[in-house]
Scaffold this motif. Sequence first.
Motif, short mmCIF file in Angstrom:
data_model
loop_
_atom_site.label_atom_id
_atom_site.label_comp_id
_atom_site.label_asym_id
_atom_site.label_seq_id
_atom_site.Cartn_x
_atom_site.Cartn_y
_atom_site.Cartn_z
N TYR A 1 -31.39 12.06 -27.34
CA TYR A 1 -31.27 12.85 -26.11
C TYR A 1 -32.65 13.37 -25.68
O TYR A 1 -33.47 13.72 -26.52
N PRO A 2 -32.94 13.40 -24.37
CA PRO A 2 -34.26 13.90 -23.93
C PRO A 2 -34.45 15.39 -24.27
O PRO A 2 -33.54 16.20 -24.08
N LEU A 3 -35.64 15.73 -24.77
CA LEU A 3 -35.95 17.11 -25.15
C LEU A 3 -36.41 17.91 -23.94
O LEU A 3 -36.97 17.36 -23.00
N ARG A 4 -36.23 19.20 -23.98
CA ARG A 4 -36.86 20.13 -23.03
C ARG A 4 -37.96 20.87 -23.78
O ARG A 4 -37.92 20.94 -25.02
N PRO A 5 -38.96 21.42 -23.07
CA PRO A 5 -39.96 22.23 -23.79
C PRO A 5 -39.27 23.42 -24.46
O PRO A 5 -38.35 24.01 -23.88
N HIS A 6 -39.71 23.75 -25.67
CA HIS A 6 -39.13 24.89 -26.40
C HIS A 6 -39.83 26.18 -25.92
O HIS A 6 -40.49 26.88 -26.68
#
Length: 247
Positions: A154-159
Amino acid sequence: MINMSILKSLGLSINPKLHVTVLTGAGISIESGVPIFRGKGSMWEIPEARRLAMRASPPWNNKETWEFYEWRRKLVSQCKPNAAHYTLVEMENYFENFCLITQNVDGLHIKAGSKRVLELHGNMWKGRCMKCGKIIDLPETPLKTLPPCCECGYPLRPHVVQFGEPIDNKILIEALKASKEAELFLVIGTSGVVSPASQMPILALENGAKVIEINPNPTVLTPYMSLSIRGKAAETLPKLWKSFFTD
Ligand SMILES: [Zn+2]
């Protein structure tokens, strides 16, 4: 000018058992050359940053958001921790009960060697999976693919906590606990206007801590401080730390 035992003047004595909590903000990063996020001289005055920021959008796991983050990550990758960051590592090594809380997302405290850091707003060198919840280290810039993907695909988002998003509850609870338990609380390079971080020094004061502020300018917190030192963190904090060991 710091030439006496600041701790003694506040009624504290230096020993490894002293509970120490530190809150840092943008001021400590600016001294390392990290572009500031608000006010005059901020990155919004750079047209490229504005253009990229405007394209970044929820749910934040898209290419456009990562293009903005990659722009910032590239800039920050050239910044090094300064003497204030390294002094906080020394303090962590000395005190048994030491907690570092930061509003910064640049990862410079960890780069300097701090181990226990509560990053209230996350870390730009990490991505978070919105499907499985995993937090993945992304230390390299440029990234090979945008958006980067989780191990689950799944594509990550910035943490990183985006404007209007809440702070992770677990981190917030730990930070408030460390603020309440502190005997000495340092506020470094933060203006004290962004809640809930701004409440932490007040919470410490209410629970009997001595609170020292280091900031080049007076802040809204200044009138409440046990001591307020005007100066840059990289110059002032090492001197303050040294003064703890003088009579
Ligand atoms: Zn995942």
